[in-house]
Each structure stands twice: as C-alpha cells, then as structure tokens.
Write an enzyme that holds these catalytic residues in place. Sequence first.
Site, PDB file in Angstrom:
ATOM      1  N   GLY A   1       0.767  -1.241   0.000  1.00  0.00           N
ATOM      2  CA  GLY A   1       0.000   0.000   0.000  1.00  0.00           C
ATOM      3  C   GLY A   1       0.794   1.285   0.000  1.00  0.00           C
ATOM      4  O   GLY A   1       0.309   2.322  -0.450  1.00  0.00           O
TER       5      GLY A   1
ATOM      6  N   GLU B   1       4.039   3.890   6.155  1.00  0.00           N
ATOM      7  CA  GLU B   1       2.821   3.079   6.034  1.00  0.00           C
ATOM      8  C   GLU B   1       1.744   3.871   5.300  1.00  0.00           C
ATOM      9  O   GLU B   1       1.735   5.097   5.351  1.00  0.00           O
ATOM     10  CB  GLU B   1       2.369   2.693   7.461  1.00  0.00           C
ATOM     11  CG  GLU B   1       1.085   1.921   7.586  1.00  0.00           C
ATOM     12  CD  GLU B   1       1.107   0.543   6.957  1.00  0.00           C
ATOM     13  OE1 GLU B   1       1.261   0.460   5.731  1.00  0.00           O
ATOM     14  OE2 GLU B   1       0.942  -0.451   7.697  1.00  0.00           O
TER      15      GLU B   1
ATOM     16  N   ASP C   1      -5.316   2.090  10.760  1.00  0.00           N
ATOM     17  CA  ASP C   1      -6.758   1.959  10.962  1.00  0.00           C
ATOM     18  C   ASP C   1      -6.999   1.602  12.436  1.00  0.00           C
ATOM     19  O   ASP C   1      -7.089   2.482  13.284  1.00  0.00           O
ATOM     20  CB  ASP C   1      -7.257   0.896   9.977  1.00  0.00           C
ATOM     21  CG  ASP C   1      -8.764   0.775   9.938  1.00  0.00           C
ATOM     22  OD1 ASP C   1      -9.455   1.674  10.427  1.00  0.00           O
ATOM     23  OD2 ASP C   1      -9.266  -0.238   9.395  1.00  0.00           O
TER      24      ASP C   1
ATOM     25  N   ASP D   1      -5.815  -0.063  -1.898  1.00  0.00           N
ATOM     26  CA  ASP D   1      -6.619  -0.908  -2.775  1.00  0.00           C
ATOM     27  C   ASP D   1      -7.958  -1.312  -2.195  1.00  0.00           C
ATOM     28  O   ASP D   1      -8.160  -1.303  -0.981  1.00  0.00           O
ATOM     29  CB  ASP D   1      -5.853  -2.195  -3.078  1.00  0.00           C
ATOM     30  CG  ASP D   1      -5.760  -3.103  -1.837  1.00  0.00           C
ATOM     31  OD1 ASP D   1      -5.266  -2.633  -0.796  1.00  0.00           O
ATOM     32  OD2 ASP D   1      -6.217  -4.256  -1.908  1.00  0.00           O
TER      33      ASP D   1
HETATM   34  P1  IMP Z   1      -4.872  -1.913  11.055  1.00  0.00           P
HETATM   35  O1  IMP Z   1      -4.123  -3.050  11.682  1.00  0.00           O
HETATM   36  O2  IMP Z   1      -6.347  -2.034  11.359  1.00  0.00           O
HETATM   37  O3  IMP Z   1      -4.348  -0.563  11.447  1.00  0.00           O
HETATM   38  O4  IMP Z   1      -4.776  -2.165   9.511  1.00  0.00           O
HETATM   39  C1  IMP Z   1      -4.171  -1.324   8.639  1.00  0.00           C
HETATM   40  C2  IMP Z   1      -4.209  -1.926   7.230  1.00  0.00           C
HETATM   41  O5  IMP Z   1      -5.566  -2.145   6.819  1.00  0.00           O
HETATM   42  C3  IMP Z   1      -3.635  -0.959   6.248  1.00  0.00           C
HETATM   43  O6  IMP Z   1      -2.255  -1.135   6.096  1.00  0.00           O
HETATM   44  C4  IMP Z   1      -4.418  -1.257   4.991  1.00  0.00           C
HETATM   45  O7  IMP Z   1      -3.785  -2.291   4.264  1.00  0.00           O
HETATM   46  C5  IMP Z   1      -5.751  -1.741   5.474  1.00  0.00           C
HETATM   47  N1  IMP Z   1      -6.781  -0.679   5.437  1.00  0.00           N
HETATM   48  C6  IMP Z   1      -7.370  -0.073   6.494  1.00  0.00           C
HETATM   49  N2  IMP Z   1      -8.286   0.827   6.109  1.00  0.00           N
HETATM   50  C7  IMP Z   1      -8.268   0.811   4.756  1.00  0.00           C
HETATM   51  C8  IMP Z   1      -9.016   1.545   3.751  1.00  0.00           C
HETATM   52  O8  IMP Z   1      -9.878   2.411   4.006  1.00  0.00           O
HETATM   53  N3  IMP Z   1      -8.697   1.248   2.445  1.00  0.00           N
HETATM   54  C9  IMP Z   1      -7.768   0.326   2.095  1.00  0.00           C
HETATM   55  N4  IMP Z   1      -7.062  -0.386   3.012  1.00  0.00           N
HETATM   56  C10 IMP Z   1      -7.314  -0.140   4.325  1.00  0.00           C
HETATM   57 MG    MG Z   2      -0.765  -1.239   4.614  1.00  0.00          MG
END
Ligand code: IMP
Ligand code: MG
Length: 179
Positions: free
Chosen positions: A48, A102, A106, A162
Amino acid sequence: MKTIRIKDKTFAVSIPEEEILKQVKRVAEEINRDLAGRNPLFLAVLNGSFIFAADLLREVTVPCEISFVKLASYEGVSSTGAIKEVIGLAADITGRAVVIVEDIVDSGLTMVHMLDTLAKHNPASIDVCSLLVKPGNLKVSLDIKYKCLEIPNDFIVGYGLDYDGWGRNTRDIYTVVEE
Ligand code: IMP
Ligand code: MG
C-alpha cells in the site's frame, strides 16, 4: 462529482492529488528537520505505501536509505484478531534511526505488531510515518509521529491503497459511496 467504479462499488474523490502532495511535502520537511544528521533508514510497508514512499522520499533531503518489508497474514490464535508477520526485513536496523512508512493506520494493531517485531532488532529509534490515519478506529495507544492526513472511518482507495487488489493506480484518493 468525479466517481469511479471498482469491482462492485462506486467511489468518489475525497482527497485530490494536490492536497495529498501538499501534506506529503509538509511531513517530509518535518522529517528533514528532525532527522538531520541521523542518516535514517526508511522501511516502507508494501504494497500500500509504494506511491506514498516514492513521493515522500523525493522530498526528503537528508542522507538516507530505503528498504521494503511486507506483512504476511498467518493463522495464529490471537486475542487481537488477525496478526500479520513482518517478512523480508533485509536491512540491518541495529542502531539505526528507523522510520516506518505506512499507507494507513486503521485499528493500529498491525503497526503495534510491527513496532514490537522491529524493536527486537535494537534500532536506535523507531518513528511511524503514515499517509493516513483513521483516529476514530484506533484500538491501541500509538504514537504516530508523522501523519499527512486524518480521515473518517469510511473505506478509501487510490494513491496506493486498494479495494481487493484494485484501484491502487489513481492519483486522487476516493471514498466509497453508499448506495
Ligand atoms: P490496522 O491493523 O487495522 O491498522 O490495519 C491497517 C491496514 O488495513 C492498512 O495497512 C491497509 O492495508 C488496510 N486498510 C485499512 N483501512 C483501509 C481503507 O480504508 N482502504 C484500504 N485499506 C485499508
Ligand atoms: Mg498497509
């Protein structure tokens, strides 16, 4: 309204390229100021962050190196949900000023796991640099030193991010349109 169709969903522009690049430049200037003389090692998280990393690094003027890691999902029993393993760490990060690049933080769980993994290699410092942060979804306390943009919890694509593998190659960032 400029919309695009990716697989089964419609997306509308939410952050134009011009605004993204302005914020990327601002963050690069913070890094140039903070990490002068530290010869940082940027670790970009694939897939990403590939476009963000390319734009960010061209605004970074301090001597630096860049390397890439990937996160592989593995089926482990975990209280925190799906944990991803850091693979492909080719660079020696011992004693280095590491900056993780990064695309989006999220829940923050992926980043916490990444920080724990990298800390075992005894870097001098680790900072997080994320293009996007969804503060409303953060489930852990996390110090994100460098962030370009904060966004609501809606799903977004483009500029490297994506939807199911598609949509990474747009200049603007798009948010899903509820139908
Ligand atoms: P986390 O562990 O929940 O912080 O996950 C983060 C990962 O989820 C990111 O590196 C993205 O690959 C994916 N992600 C989270 N939100 C989105 C979004 O709105 N669009 C695309 N990918 C997302
Ligand atoms: Mg990512």
